[in-house]
Design an enzyme around this catalytic site. Structure first.
Site, PDB file in Angstrom:
ATOM      1  N   CYS A   1      12.619-102.907 -10.654  1.00 30.20           N
ATOM      2  CA  CYS A   1      11.100-103.109 -10.839  1.00 30.20           C
ATOM      3  C   CYS A   1      10.305-102.154 -10.202  1.00 30.20           C
ATOM      4  CB  CYS A   1      10.806-104.601 -10.696  1.00 30.20           C
ATOM      5  SG  CYS A   1      11.978-105.739 -11.642  1.00 30.20           S
TER       6      CYS A   1
ATOM      7  N   ARG B   1      11.676 -95.007 -14.042  1.00 30.11           N
ATOM      8  CA  ARG B   1      12.668 -95.846 -13.437  1.00 30.11           C
ATOM      9  C   ARG B   1      13.232 -96.787 -14.765  1.00 30.11           C
ATOM     10  NH1 ARG B   1      11.377 -97.380  -7.798  1.00 30.11           N
ATOM     11  NH2 ARG B   1      11.986 -99.359  -7.963  1.00 30.11           N
TER      12      ARG B   1
ATOM     13  N   TRP C   1      12.054-104.618 -14.743  1.00 31.68           N
ATOM     14  CA  TRP C   1      13.333-104.187 -15.194  1.00 31.68           C
ATOM     15  C   TRP C   1      14.161-105.459 -15.262  1.00 31.68           C
ATOM     16  CZ3 TRP C   1      16.326-100.187 -16.909  1.00 31.68           C
ATOM     17  CH2 TRP C   1      17.914-100.532 -16.879  1.00 31.68           C
TER      18      TRP C   1
ATOM     19  N   ASN D   1      10.391-107.646  -6.925  1.00 29.61           N
ATOM     20  CA  ASN D   1      11.489-106.874  -7.029  1.00 29.61           C
ATOM     21  C   ASN D   1      12.845-107.310  -6.392  1.00 29.61           C
ATOM     22  OD1 ASN D   1      13.184-104.687  -7.833  1.00 29.61           O
ATOM     23  ND2 ASN D   1      12.360-103.232  -6.457  1.00 29.61           N
ATOM     24  N   GLY D   2      13.801-107.541  -7.100  1.00 31.79           N
ATOM     25  CA  GLY D   2      15.112-108.211  -6.242  1.00 31.79           C
ATOM     26  C   GLY D   2      15.552-109.470  -7.385  1.00 31.79           C
TER      27      GLY D   2
ATOM     28  N   GLU E   1      38.022 -90.159 -16.253  1.00 32.89           N
ATOM     29  CA  GLU E   1      36.451 -90.150 -15.923  1.00 32.89           C
ATOM     30  C   GLU E   1      36.152 -88.922 -15.356  1.00 32.89           C
ATOM     31  OE1 GLU E   1      34.101 -91.526 -16.682  1.00 32.89           O
ATOM     32  OE2 GLU E   1      32.357 -91.257 -15.186  1.00 32.89           O
TER      33      GLU E   1
ATOM     34  N   LYS F   1      33.221 -86.401 -16.395  1.00 39.54           N
ATOM     35  CA  LYS F   1      32.194 -85.778 -15.475  1.00 39.54           C
ATOM     36  C   LYS F   1      32.126 -84.490 -15.250  1.00 39.54           C
ATOM     37  CE  LYS F   1      30.092 -88.889 -14.914  1.00 39.54           C
ATOM     38  NZ  LYS F   1      30.439 -89.543 -15.980  1.00 39.54           N
TER      39      LYS F   1
ATOM     40  N   GLU G   1      31.174 -82.750 -18.876  1.00 39.39           N
ATOM     41  CA  GLU G   1      29.925 -82.945 -19.685  1.00 39.39           C
ATOM     42  C   GLU G   1      28.777 -82.459 -18.745  1.00 39.39           C
ATOM     43  OE1 GLU G   1      28.347 -87.088 -19.754  1.00 39.39           O
ATOM     44  OE2 GLU G   1      29.397 -87.710 -18.314  1.00 39.39           O
TER      45      GLU G   1
ATOM     46  N   HIS H   1      56.020 -83.754 -20.501  1.00 41.21           N
ATOM     47  CA  HIS H   1      56.100 -83.804 -22.041  1.00 41.21           C
ATOM     48  C   HIS H   1      55.193 -82.939 -22.647  1.00 41.21           C
ATOM     49  CE1 HIS H   1      58.606 -87.635 -21.596  1.00 41.21           C
ATOM     50  NE2 HIS H   1      57.769 -87.915 -20.628  1.00 41.21           N
TER      51      HIS H   1
ATOM     52  N   LYS I   1      21.301 -89.918 -23.110  1.00 43.08           N
ATOM     53  CA  LYS I   1      21.751 -90.925 -22.387  1.00 43.08           C
ATOM     54  C   LYS I   1      22.360 -92.069 -22.884  1.00 43.08           C
ATOM     55  CE  LYS I   1      22.322 -93.110 -18.397  1.00 43.08           C
ATOM     56  NZ  LYS I   1      23.428 -92.846 -17.608  1.00 43.08           N
TER      57      LYS I   1
END
Ligand code: AGP
Length: 617
Positions: free
Chosen positions: A2, A27, A74, A100-101, A490, A494, A497, A513, A612
């Site tokens: 937040c 944010r 948020w 916030n929290g 992964e 990264k 992309e 193989h 995104k």
């Protein structure tokens, strides 16, 4: 996370705090609100959706005043809505709080306050703070206590994290802010003072700031400010000067959101575990509020099916090892885009887990819907509260990772691994499929990860130099086995992309193989070889590659000298259990990809052709 903005001083407060919220829009948020003292009474306004909706509502009012607090939410507890937007008030609307929290014990506090007659109007955790402060004023009605003391009395009962700003009709010429675990910064202007969760909301008014630390409280008045400890004793704090502009302030001083989010990895894991990974001996080791109500159904689960895309899919592959090792329940992981067209066979008692940072990925959403239609029980592991996948799951666990702005997912991946580990531990314990000793050992190791990740982040410069050394190559292989195989996938994603170089992740045992035909001096191999049950096998892979002139960049356990003799370069990660190693081995790969892209001068946060959240099929 937040956004908080507060102002007290010589100017009109409303336009300043609203503009401040706009500086925090990056944010991500789902609702916004503001409270103002107009000299006689408190006014407040909240709105779901964008700040422009709130502004539209305010245009119909003629508020004036020099004291205000504002908030972008948020959501963590309670769906995005006007009622759940901050500020949150008390029964008499005489106290306004923005927060916030995460208040871990909000449920117990709410019950106790309701028993005392308090009326709640939202389903947020934050609202308990407003009523706790109100109770402090009521209990001390005779001596008319100061707002800062009422706030401290209220916060004594809170477990969890908070960054709060408070104004009240009981002590009106004052703005009180307090923090534990969520950032708060004071802006020190000329006859005006601000508080914010993010320096980007302050920096256009003043560059003089004071950073509040945990268990510190600030009292701002038009004449000045005072900092108190939670013991009510005055503290003197240094004045800092910010030399960032607004945009770099939004990135917390980092050059890109992606780098900021990689460095948020440790606190992201702490947030994923907060209030969920309990101290040993406290009943169950893991508490996941979001799936409490289906816990009895979990006992009947005979198969787990994970559906996801991209990085979330790779997190699911690590989750497969967690589930099968801790709960002995067979688990398969499918690309959501494949699952939904495969006319899947779902037996009874199948648990489907949809993993999605955005909670809006079209393929994952449709796969979830299809699985539910076929009678499966559905859990969502999602970062964005109130997103479609979260809403359509039967139950779920939020990541609490805060907004992830960089298109390349980094901190969310760590958080997904964390939640999957917790879920596997909970299932394992419920089904008595894993020993108490193993659960305790793994739980302790999970708690040690944030510090270990910080050790890896401290190697940032070294990893940048390695990215520079390997910049001339256009193709890479990433190799891993068992828990490290999904990390190899992964790491390859990264790199490709955000640097547009070709990279392929492989199960290392597959090299002979076919893929080993690719190896020559122009095809570097990034080999994940921490000390684990397949370490010797990975050494054989390295020797096979060396024999064909391949270059090796190894990720290995600190102190491993054998690998240093074989590899061209080594990035060491702290020692950890095999099951926890993915949390560590992925971090150097995130940094390697980041620096490669940055050194190439590419748009790290917004790579070409990518979005995104892939909300189209
Ligand atoms: C990861 O770096 C990519 N941005 C992409 O693969 C992403 O993980 C995928 O689109 C899934 O997104 P989600 O987690 O929001 O569902």
């Amino acid at each position: 996370m937040c956004g908080i903005v507060g102002y007290i001083g010589k100017r009109q407060a409303l336009p300043i705090v609203i503009e401040g919220l706009k500086r925090l829009e990056y944010r991500g948020y789902d609702s916004a609100g503001v409270a103002l003292w107009d000299g006689k009474k408190l006014q407040d306004e909240r709105a779901a959706g964008r700040i422009s909706v709130l502004e539209g509502n305010l245009q119909r009012k003629s508020w004036a005043g020099n004291l205000a607090i504002a908030h972008t939410r948020w959501a963590t507890h309670g769906k995005p809505s006007e009622a759940n937007a901050h500020p949150q008030s008390d029964c008499t609307k005489g106290i306004e709080v923005v927060h916030n929290g995460i208040i871990e014990n909000h449920a117990e506090l709410r019950e106790a306050l309701i028993r005392e007659g308090h009326k709640f109007v939202s389903d947020t955790d934050t609202e308990v703070i407003s009523h706790l402060i109100e109770r402090a004023f009521l209990v001390n009605a005779k001596e008319k206590i100061l707002l800062e003391h009422a706030v401290l009395d209220g916060l004594r009962h809170v477990t969890g994290t908070f960054g709060i700003a408070v104004i009240s009709k009981h002590d009106p010429r004052k703005l009180v802010a307090a923090r534990r675990g969520s950032p708060l910064i004071l802006g020190i202007g000329k006859d005006e003072f601000m508080v914010s969760s993010d320096v980007s909301a302050i920096v256009e008014h003043t560059r003089k700031v004071v950073y509040l630390h945990d268990d510190e409280l600030a009292v701002l008045t038009p004449q000045g400010y005072e900092i108190l400890g939670f013991n009510k004793k005055t503290i003197s704090k240094p004045l800092n000067t910010i030399d960032w502009d607004v945009v770099s302030a939004q990135k917390g001083g980092y050059p890109h959101f992606m780098k900021k989010e990689i460095f948020e990895g440790p606190e992201t894991l702490e947030n994923a575990f907060r209030g969920r990974l309990l101290e040993a001996g406290k009943g169950g080791l893991v508490k996941l509020g979001g799936i409490e109500e289906i816990k009895n159904k979990l006992l009947t689960v005979r198969r787990i099916l994970v559906v996801a895309c991209g990085t979330s899919y790779y997190a699911g592959l690590v989750g497969k090892y967690f589930f099968e090792n801790f709960s002995r329940i067979p688990c398969s992981v499918e690309h959501a885009s494949e699952f939904r067209y495969s006319n899947p066979v779902l037996e009874k008692n199948t648990l489907v887990i949809a993993i999605s940072q955005s909670g809006e990925t079209a393929d994952t959403l449709e796969a979830l819907r299809d699985a539910k239609k076929r009678g499966a029980l559905a859990i969502g592991i999602v970062n964005v509260v109130g997103s479609t996948i979260a809403r359509e799951s039967d139950a779920g666990v939020y990541n609490h990772a805060g907004p992830e702005i960089g298109v390349a997912s980094t901190k969310a991946f760590l958080s997904q691994l964390g939640v999957l580990a917790l879920l596997a531990m909970l299932l394992g314990k419920e089904k008595e499929a894993v020993s108490e000793v193993m659960l305790q050992k793994f739980s302790a190791e999970l708690k040690s990860l944030p510090v270990k990740i910080k050790k890896i982040l401290a190697m940032d410069e070294k990893i940048r130099k390695l990215a520079e050394k390997y910049l001339k190559y256009d193709n890479f292989l990433f190799l891993g086995r068992k828990y490290q195989y999904p990390v190899a996938l992964e790491g390859a994603l990264k790199l490709k992309e955000i640097s547009y170089k070709y990279a392929e992740g492989l199960a290392a045992g597959e090299m002979k193989h076919g893929p080993i035909a690719l190896v020559d001096e122009d095809m570097p191999c990034i080999v994940l070889a921490p000390k684990d049950s397949v370490y010797e096998k990975m050494l054989s892979n390295i020797e096979e590659i060396k024999a064909r002139g391949g270059k090796i960049l190894a990720v290995a356990t600190e102190g491993d000298e054998r690998i240093a003799k074989l590899a061209d370069d080594v990035i060491y990660i702290p020692h950890t259990m095999e099951e926890a190693a993915p949390f560590l081995s992925v971090v150097p790969l995130q940094l390697f990809a980041y620096h490669t892209s940055d050194l190439l001068g590419l748009d790290v946060d917004k790579p070409r052709n990518l979005a995104k959240s892939v909300t189209v099929e």
